[in-house]
Design a protein around this motif. Structure first.
Motif, mmCIF file in Angstrom:
data_model
loop_
_atom_site.group_PDB
_atom_site.id
_atom_site.type_symbol
_atom_site.label_atom_id
_atom_site.label_comp_id
_atom_site.label_asym_id
_atom_site.label_seq_id
_atom_site.Cartn_x
_atom_site.Cartn_y
_atom_site.Cartn_z
ATOM 1 N N GLN A 29 42.840 9.670 72.923
ATOM 2 C CA GLN A 29 43.635 9.667 74.153
ATOM 3 C C GLN A 29 45.113 9.394 73.915
ATOM 4 O OE1 GLN A 29 41.471 6.569 76.097
ATOM 5 N NE2 GLN A 29 39.961 7.928 77.044
ATOM 6 N N ALA A 30 45.463 8.690 72.839
ATOM 7 C CA ALA A 30 46.843 8.266 72.619
ATOM 8 C C ALA A 30 47.694 9.397 72.056
ATOM 9 C CB ALA A 30 46.876 7.069 71.668
ATOM 10 N N ASP A 31 49.002 9.317 72.312
ATOM 11 C CA ASP A 31 49.977 10.233 71.722
ATOM 12 C C ASP A 31 49.985 10.039 70.214
ATOM 13 O OD1 ASP A 31 52.168 11.674 70.881
ATOM 14 O OD2 ASP A 31 53.630 10.620 72.129
ATOM 15 N N ILE A 34 54.836 -4.471 66.045
ATOM 16 C CA ILE A 34 54.704 -4.010 64.663
ATOM 17 C C ILE A 34 54.122 -2.603 64.628
ATOM 18 C CG2 ILE A 34 53.574 -4.484 62.455
ATOM 19 C CD1 ILE A 34 53.819 -7.442 63.077
ATOM 20 N N GLY A 35 53.253 -2.287 65.595
ATOM 21 C CA GLY A 35 52.740 -0.919 65.667
ATOM 22 C C GLY A 35 53.844 0.094 65.885
ATOM 23 N N ARG A 36 54.824 -0.254 66.709
ATOM 24 C CA ARG A 36 55.958 0.646 66.922
ATOM 25 C C ARG A 36 56.791 0.779 65.647
ATOM 26 N NH1 ARG A 36 57.453 5.184 68.467
ATOM 27 N NH2 ARG A 36 59.491 5.382 69.450
ATOM 28 N N LEU A 37 56.943 -0.323 64.910
ATOM 29 C CA LEU A 37 57.654 -0.259 63.631
ATOM 30 C C LEU A 37 56.902 0.626 62.627
ATOM 31 C CD1 LEU A 37 58.720 -4.004 63.259
ATOM 32 C CD2 LEU A 37 60.216 -2.057 63.747
ATOM 33 N N VAL A 38 55.576 0.550 62.668
ATOM 34 C CA VAL A 38 54.773 1.431 61.805
ATOM 35 C C VAL A 38 55.004 2.891 62.164
ATOM 36 C CG1 VAL A 38 52.401 2.137 61.279
ATOM 37 C CG2 VAL A 38 53.014 -0.287 61.258
ATOM 38 N N ASP A 39 55.058 3.181 63.467
ATOM 39 C CA ASP A 39 55.293 4.558 63.904
ATOM 40 C C ASP A 39 56.641 5.086 63.432
ATOM 41 O OD1 ASP A 39 52.879 4.841 65.262
ATOM 42 O OD2 ASP A 39 53.681 4.033 67.119
ATOM 43 N N SER A 96 51.646 2.002 67.896
ATOM 44 C CA SER A 96 51.923 1.118 69.027
ATOM 45 C C SER A 96 50.781 1.156 70.044
ATOM 46 C CB SER A 96 53.244 1.494 69.695
ATOM 47 O OG SER A 96 53.261 2.855 70.082
ATOM 48 N N ALA A 97 50.131 2.315 70.223
ATOM 49 C CA ALA A 97 48.991 2.391 71.143
ATOM 50 C C ALA A 97 47.833 1.538 70.637
ATOM 51 C CB ALA A 97 48.541 3.843 71.309
ATOM 52 N N ALA A 98 47.578 1.591 69.322
ATOM 53 C CA ALA A 98 46.523 0.762 68.735
ATOM 54 C C ALA A 98 46.882 -0.714 68.851
ATOM 55 C CB ALA A 98 46.310 1.146 67.278
ATOM 56 N N GLY A 99 48.162 -1.038 68.630
ATOM 57 C CA GLY A 99 48.586 -2.421 68.788
ATOM 58 C C GLY A 99 48.407 -2.914 70.204
ATOM 59 N N LEU A 100 48.683 -2.048 71.183
ATOM 60 C CA LEU A 100 48.522 -2.435 72.578
ATOM 61 C C LEU A 100 47.043 -2.643 72.921
ATOM 62 C CD1 LEU A 100 50.389 -2.976 74.960
ATOM 63 C CD2 LEU A 100 50.100 -0.600 75.670
ATOM 64 N N LEU A 101 46.158 -1.887 72.256
ATOM 65 C CA LEU A 101 44.724 -2.121 72.454
ATOM 66 C C LEU A 101 44.367 -3.534 72.022
ATOM 67 C CD1 LEU A 101 42.023 -0.641 73.250
ATOM 68 C CD2 LEU A 101 41.658 -0.349 70.787
ATOM 69 N N ARG A 102 44.941 -3.977 70.895
ATOM 70 C CA ARG A 102 44.724 -5.350 70.444
ATOM 71 C C ARG A 102 45.324 -6.356 71.432
ATOM 72 N NH1 ARG A 102 44.049 -6.642 64.932
ATOM 73 N NH2 ARG A 102 42.163 -5.629 64.181
ATOM 74 N N THR A 103 46.460 -6.013 72.039
ATOM 75 C CA THR A 103 47.053 -6.909 73.032
ATOM 76 C C THR A 103 46.081 -7.156 74.172
ATOM 77 O OG1 THR A 103 49.326 -6.232 72.527
ATOM 78 C CG2 THR A 103 48.936 -7.179 74.700
ATOM 79 N N THR A 160 54.803 8.460 80.244
ATOM 80 C CA THR A 160 53.659 9.087 79.581
ATOM 81 C C THR A 160 52.393 8.276 79.807
ATOM 82 O OG1 THR A 160 55.099 10.047 77.889
ATOM 83 C CG2 THR A 160 52.758 9.889 77.363
ATOM 84 N N LEU A 161 52.515 6.953 79.716
ATOM 85 C CA LEU A 161 51.350 6.099 79.903
ATOM 86 C C LEU A 161 50.812 6.206 81.321
ATOM 87 C CD1 LEU A 161 49.496 3.963 78.643
ATOM 88 C CD2 LEU A 161 51.112 2.213 79.393
ATOM 89 N N ALA A 162 51.698 6.253 82.301
ATOM 90 C CA ALA A 162 51.255 6.360 83.701
ATOM 91 C C ALA A 162 50.512 7.664 83.950
ATOM 92 C CB ALA A 162 52.460 6.248 84.633
ATOM 93 N N GLY A 163 50.887 8.709 83.214
ATOM 94 C CA GLY A 163 50.209 9.986 83.360
ATOM 95 C C GLY A 163 48.945 10.100 82.534
ATOM 96 N N ASN A 164 48.638 9.078 81.755
ATOM 97 C CA ASN A 164 47.457 9.093 80.897
ATOM 98 C C ASN A 164 46.445 8.088 81.434
ATOM 99 O OD1 ASN A 164 45.598 9.201 78.812
ATOM 100 N ND2 ASN A 164 47.131 9.115 77.185
ATOM 101 N N ARG A 165 45.833 8.436 82.555
ATOM 102 C CA ARG A 165 44.890 7.524 83.202
ATOM 103 C C ARG A 165 43.722 7.134 82.291
ATOM 104 N NH1 ARG A 165 40.111 8.085 85.650
ATOM 105 N NH2 ARG A 165 39.516 6.559 87.254
#
Length: 468
Positions: A394-396, A79-84, A402-409, A272-277
């Motif tokens: 830190q997020a794009d 749903i975060g990606r849909l919001v984006d 979607s980054a915030a949603g993944l934090l919830r995941t 992008t995520l792999a490059g964002n340690r």
């Protein structure tokens, strides 16, 4: 006057003054964000009476916890990606409407199976508000030119982290007033309030959504969901006989990675995520921090009821100071930009809280039970607030939802790990010996969290000038 009316965004929302966050957005953002943590936590004191009502053992009522976690862990980043891509308004309204439907279903459910279905719907419905709130916060920061709206992020952190610990107290009071069904029914007025505020105040077409023409990666979403389902089903009941579940999760993860690295607009941009340690480490901190927090929330609450023989209402009241401690520390430190300082102090205090759990027993006085809860509440406020602030920077920006949603995941992966630990250490009920073994497990996670925080130099750079 006509020119003034035309200057208003569609949906009737008056924009905030130039350089200031539009405070009309705060109420729907915060209230919507409350729905998920409250529903996640107030069920803790309802498990025993629900099991009694339906004659269900703990292994079956545990699905009431796991069903929401599973739905939320999958739903938040999707749903975060849909919001984006489509903007927050429609997703927020649809999600909060679903919460009302789920609350009504749970309040009327004649069987445990329908209660579990209601919890799945609650998980999906409550997955929209937090990504929408983070998207709106980032959009307002871009409009005002103020990159760190610390006051707004603090309000969200209080709603999403501190309010979670109010859940057991609220649940206990609701059960005392109207039985366990009130824990579900309370979602109906909360949903209506969100719908009214959202319809009146959320912009119809945010500028970011109008500029986005990305296609939704349906295959990537399906693979991601299947991977999480396999992993979380194993975490719900980890046994050697279920070896095929983690094996399936690994295989699906490989297929997911291959897919996301190949498509033009992936659901999760792995390159992008792999490059964002720093962002990856933030996710790991969230996992470890909330494994301990949820293990305490559910394990300690269950022990208070079964081991210490307190009623659900009394257990909720014992945990009320925990809520106050988390609220106080979030409010006191929210405007500070010292992300690393919050994490260091929070990690040490989480170690202290886990150690204090080793001192409680069936004969412990109420004062000691309350003191342990207070000690556990302080790191809950600090760690959640710090990780949210870190992710914001830190997020794009184009993928903040979607980054915030993944934090919830990762939050709910921690919750599922905590649920598995509770099941392992309380196989025949919440005994004091089992609580002490759980505390040792939590100590290990808290130590790993501290080991991630102390050497992380990137946290020192997350201290921009704060603004309201």
């Amino acid at each position: 006057m006509l020119a003034r009316i035309r200057s208003l965004p569609r949906g009737g929302q008056r924009p905030g003054r130039e350089g200031e966050f539009d405070r009309r957005l705060i109420a729907p953002m915060v209230l919507g964000s409350v729905l998920n943590p409250v529903n996640s936590s107030m069920i803790a004191v309802a498990l025993v009476p629900i099991g009694t009502a339906f004659g269900a053992p703990p292994a079956e009522t545990a699905w009431l916890v796991s069903a929401l976690y599973l739905a939320t862990a999958v739903g938040q980043p999707v749903i975060g990606r849909l919001v984006d891509t489509h903007g927050p308004r429609r997703l927020y309204l649809a999600g909060t409407a679903l919460v009302g439907v789920a609350g009504l279903l749970g309040a009327l459910a004649p069987s445990l199976g329908l209660l579990i279905a209601a919890r799945v719907l609650l998980g999906l419905g409550t997955s929209a508000a937090y990504p929408a709130a983070m998207h709106l916060t980032r959009s307002e920061a871009a409009r005002t030119g103020r990159d760190s709206p610390a006051g707004v992020l603090t309000a969200l952190a209080v709603a999403n982290q501190t309010v979670a610990v109010i859940g057991p107290t609220l649940g206990g009071l609701l059960i005392g007033a109207g039985g366990w069904r009130a824990v579900f029914a309370v979602n109906v007025p909360l949903s209506l309030a969100c719908l009214v505020l959202g319809a009146a105040r959320l912009p119809r077409r945010p500028a970011r959504a109008r500029r986005t023409s990305a296609r939704l990666d349906g295959t990537g979403i399906a693979l991601f969901a299947a991977m999480l389902v396999a992993l979380m089903l194993f975490l719900m009941k980890p046994q050697a006989a279920h070896w095929y579940l983690p094996a399936a999760a690994v295989a699906i993860a490989c297929a997911f990675a291959a897919r996301e690295l190949r498509v033009r607009d992936p659901f999760i941009d792995l390159r992008t995520l792999a490059g964002n340690r720093p962002l990856i480490v933030t996710y790991l901190r969230q996992l470890l921090g909330y494994t301990a927090s949820y293990a305490f929330l559910y394990g300690y609450t269950q022990w208070l009821e079964e081991g210490r023989r307190l009623t659900p209402s009394a257990a909720g009241l014992v945990l009320l100071p925990l809520s106050g401690a988390a609220l106080a520390v979030s409010a006191a430190t929210g405007r500070s930009t010292a992300v690393r300082g919050k994490l260091v102090v929070g990690s040490f205090l989480q170690l202290a809280a886990c150690s204090a759990m080793l001192s409680v027993g069936t004969g412990s006085g109420i004062w000691l039970l309350v003191a342990v809860g207070i000690l556990a509440g302080i790191p809950q406020g600090l760690i959640g607030l710090a990780n949210q602030a870190a992710l914001y920077h830190q997020a794009d920006p184009a993928r903040i939802g979607s980054a915030a949603g993944l934090l919830r995941t990762f939050t709910y992966l921690g919750a599922m790990a905590a649920s598995a630990a509770n099941a392992a250490f309380f196989p025949h009920g919440a005994t004091t010996a089992g609580l002490h073994h759980l505390a040792l497990f939590m100590l290990g996670g808290a130590a790993l969290l501290l080991a991630l925080v102390l050497p992380d130099r990137s946290l020192r750079r997350l201290a921009p000038a704060a603004h309201n």
